[in-house]
Scaffold this active site. Structure first.
Site, PDB file in Angstrom:
ATOM      1  N   ASP A 119       0.863  -1.184   0.000  1.00 24.79           N
ATOM      2  CA  ASP A 119       0.000   0.000   0.000  1.00 24.79           C
ATOM      3  C   ASP A 119       0.897   1.231   0.000  1.00 24.79           C
ATOM      4  O   ASP A 119       1.434   1.621   1.042  1.00 24.79           O
ATOM      5  CB  ASP A 119      -0.907  -0.025   1.237  1.00 24.79           C
ATOM      6  CG  ASP A 119      -1.829   1.186   1.312  1.00 24.79           C
ATOM      7  OD1 ASP A 119      -1.764   2.054   0.419  1.00 24.79           O
ATOM      8  OD2 ASP A 119      -2.618   1.267   2.273  1.00 24.79           O
ATOM      9  N   HIS A 120       1.067   1.842  -1.177  1.00 24.58           N
ATOM     10  CA  HIS A 120       1.983   2.979  -1.330  1.00 24.58           C
ATOM     11  C   HIS A 120       1.311   4.096  -2.104  1.00 24.58           C
ATOM     12  O   HIS A 120       0.548   3.852  -3.040  1.00 24.58           O
ATOM     13  CB  HIS A 120       3.248   2.548  -2.076  1.00 24.58           C
ATOM     14  CG  HIS A 120       4.356   2.119  -1.181  1.00 24.58           C
ATOM     15  ND1 HIS A 120       5.611   2.681  -1.215  1.00 24.58           N
ATOM     16  CD2 HIS A 120       4.397   1.182  -0.211  1.00 24.58           C
ATOM     17  CE1 HIS A 120       6.385   2.109  -0.306  1.00 24.58           C
ATOM     18  NE2 HIS A 120       5.671   1.188   0.313  1.00 24.58           N
TER      19      HIS A 120
ATOM     20  N   THR B  41       3.483   1.772  11.050  1.00 29.94           N
ATOM     21  CA  THR B  41       3.607   3.192  11.400  1.00 29.94           C
ATOM     22  C   THR B  41       3.996   4.039  10.203  1.00 29.94           C
ATOM     23  O   THR B  41       4.049   5.258  10.311  1.00 29.94           O
ATOM     24  CB  THR B  41       4.626   3.386  12.525  1.00 29.94           C
ATOM     25  OG1 THR B  41       5.885   2.851  12.122  1.00 29.94           O
ATOM     26  CG2 THR B  41       4.167   2.693  13.806  1.00 29.94           C
ATOM     27  N   GLY B  42       4.278   3.408   9.056  1.00 26.84           N
ATOM     28  CA  GLY B  42       4.403   4.146   7.812  1.00 26.84           C
ATOM     29  C   GLY B  42       5.774   4.717   7.525  1.00 26.84           C
ATOM     30  O   GLY B  42       6.714   4.616   8.308  1.00 26.84           O
ATOM     31  N   GLU B  43       5.857   5.325   6.343  1.00 29.65           N
ATOM     32  CA  GLU B  43       7.075   5.997   5.894  1.00 29.65           C
ATOM     33  C   GLU B  43       6.724   7.409   5.424  1.00 29.65           C
ATOM     34  O   GLU B  43       5.651   7.639   4.864  1.00 29.65           O
ATOM     35  CB  GLU B  43       7.714   5.251   4.717  1.00 29.65           C
ATOM     36  CG  GLU B  43       8.034   3.802   4.982  1.00 29.65           C
ATOM     37  CD  GLU B  43       6.928   2.885   4.499  1.00 29.65           C
ATOM     38  OE1 GLU B  43       5.997   3.361   3.820  1.00 29.65           O
ATOM     39  OE2 GLU B  43       6.978   1.683   4.813  1.00 29.65           O
TER      40      GLU B  43
ATOM     41  N   ASN C 274       5.266   8.088   1.811  1.00 34.20           N
ATOM     42  CA  ASN C 274       3.843   8.008   1.474  1.00 34.20           C
ATOM     43  C   ASN C 274       2.967   8.949   2.289  1.00 34.20           C
ATOM     44  O   ASN C 274       1.907   9.367   1.826  1.00 34.20           O
ATOM     45  CB  ASN C 274       3.354   6.577   1.685  1.00 34.20           C
ATOM     46  CG  ASN C 274       4.123   5.586   0.853  1.00 34.20           C
ATOM     47  OD1 ASN C 274       4.166   5.696  -0.356  1.00 34.20           O
ATOM     48  ND2 ASN C 274       4.744   4.620   1.514  1.00 34.20           N
TER      49      ASN C 274
ATOM     50  N   ALA D 288       8.767  -2.511  18.537  1.00 34.95           N
ATOM     51  CA  ALA D 288       7.623  -2.699  17.658  1.00 34.95           C
ATOM     52  C   ALA D 288       7.075  -4.123  17.772  1.00 34.95           C
ATOM     53  O   ALA D 288       5.859  -4.336  17.705  1.00 34.95           O
ATOM     54  CB  ALA D 288       8.020  -2.400  16.221  1.00 34.95           C
TER      55      ALA D 288
END
Length: 346
Positions: free
Chosen positions: A37-38, A104-106, A109, A176
């Site tokens: 998912d990007h 927790t994402g980057e 994105n 994490a």
């Protein structure tokens, strides 16, 4: 029994190519699908970034495999309430075969609205609160929430699956992994690290699923396969937290100057040596993973699926059956792992 799945790369392939790969994966004997998912690819050479919820809707209509996002960040780019709405509909379309992988994402994105990119500790707080919001909405009750990071007012989901989709939490370090054990329905990590798996289980993960994945570049010419992997995915070898904090594909292209072709050749299985592919996947099963997803880099998709259908998947499944039989004879049920939720064992 370990589940072996195929990992769809939204960053590298068009929507039509992803649908074709999903069909081919099912025909080859893969038992599940994962999809990234990007908003952006990692670099311009990869060149794609389709909207994952549109893709999941389409995938639900072309194959019967379970589908897991690996992974969605539900905290910044899309509000948790909207993510819950999307996940509930995905679970209905797949008849309960959808699992929601979360992380927790980057910055790559999530920075697109110009907000400050939080530090890791705050991102974990946001993830935990987002999961609380989503779980309340999955009950189908009207929900109002006023928390530290999110507000929801009088929200209710009407299209709901029979059971809420499980929420798998991604992590790459001990903190994490412990968070995933405490709040997740499963754990996602992309390194075959037995100690991280143990940390997750000690922190409350118990026998919940542990999910991992790897990239390979199948091809009859190993030298060319290494060049393909290096051209498309040098970012996989970047050190430290660069993957979480660099904001644009251009920055990743600059940082890729730290990566050499030799580093990719050492880290990524390239070519058509059967034992190399088997060994790479078995590293995950040996570390205690319940689901392992393999992604093929580059254009040689047909050859890859033929190779895994005939040479790899039957041997992986045979060895898993042998371990299960040996474990049962010794009174050890560790290999009696659950299949992906929403499926029957195979």
């Amino acid at each position: 029994m370990t589940t072996y799945g195929y990992f769809l790369s939204s960053e590298e392939f068009t929507p039509a190519e992803l649908l074709s790969q999903a069909r081919a994966a099912e025909q080859a004997g893969f038992e599940a699908l994962a999809i990234s998912d990007h908003f952006h690819p990692w670099n311009d050479e990869q060149g794609q970034s389709s909207f994952v919820w549109s893709m999941i809707g389409a995938l639900s209509q072309v194959c019967s495999l379970p589908i897991t996002t690996l992974v969605t960040c539900p905290t910044v780019r899309i509000h948790p309430a909207v993510n819950a709405h999307a996940a509930a509909t995905a679970a209905v379309l797949t008849e309960g075969r959808f699992r929601f992988g979360l992380g927790t994402g980057e910055a790559l994105n999530e920075h697109i609205f110009g907000d400050a990119w939080p530090e890791a500790s705050q991102r974990m707080e946001m993830l935990e609160e987002a999961m609380q919001v989503m779980r309340r909405l999955f009950t189908g009750e009207q929900t109002t929430h006023r928390g530290t990071h999110y507000t929801v007012q009088n929200a209710r989901l009407y299209t709901l699956p029979a059971k809420p989709p499980p929420l798998y939490v991604s992590g790459f370090g001990p903190q994490a992994a412990a968070l995933a054990g405490r709040i997740g329905d499963g754990f996602v990590t992309m390194s075959p690290d037995a100690e991280l798996v143990a940390q997750f289980r000690r922190a409350g993960g118990g026998q919940k699923p542990v999910v991992g994945g790897l990239k390979v570049c199948w091809g009859t010419d190993r030298t060319q396969a290494v060049k393909t992997a290096y051209r498309l995915w040098p970012n996989e070898q970047l050190p430290g937290e660069l993957a979480q904090v660099l904001p644009t594909p251009a920055h990743f292209e600059q940082a890729a100057g730290l990566v050499t072709e030799a580093m990719v050749a050492d880290a990524v299985v390239c070519g058509d040596d059967r034992e190399s592919h088997l060994r790479a996947v078995r590293q995950f099963t040996d570390a205690g993973f319940d689901e392992v997803y393999v992604n093929q880099i580059g254009p040689e998709q047909g050859g890859f699926f033929d190779f895994y259908r005939t040479d790899i998947l039957p041997r992986l499944k045979d060895s898993a059956t042998s371990r299960l039989s040996a474990g049962a004879a010794n009174g050890d049920d560790r290999e009696g792992r659950r299949p992906p939720q929403g499926t029957t064992g195979r």
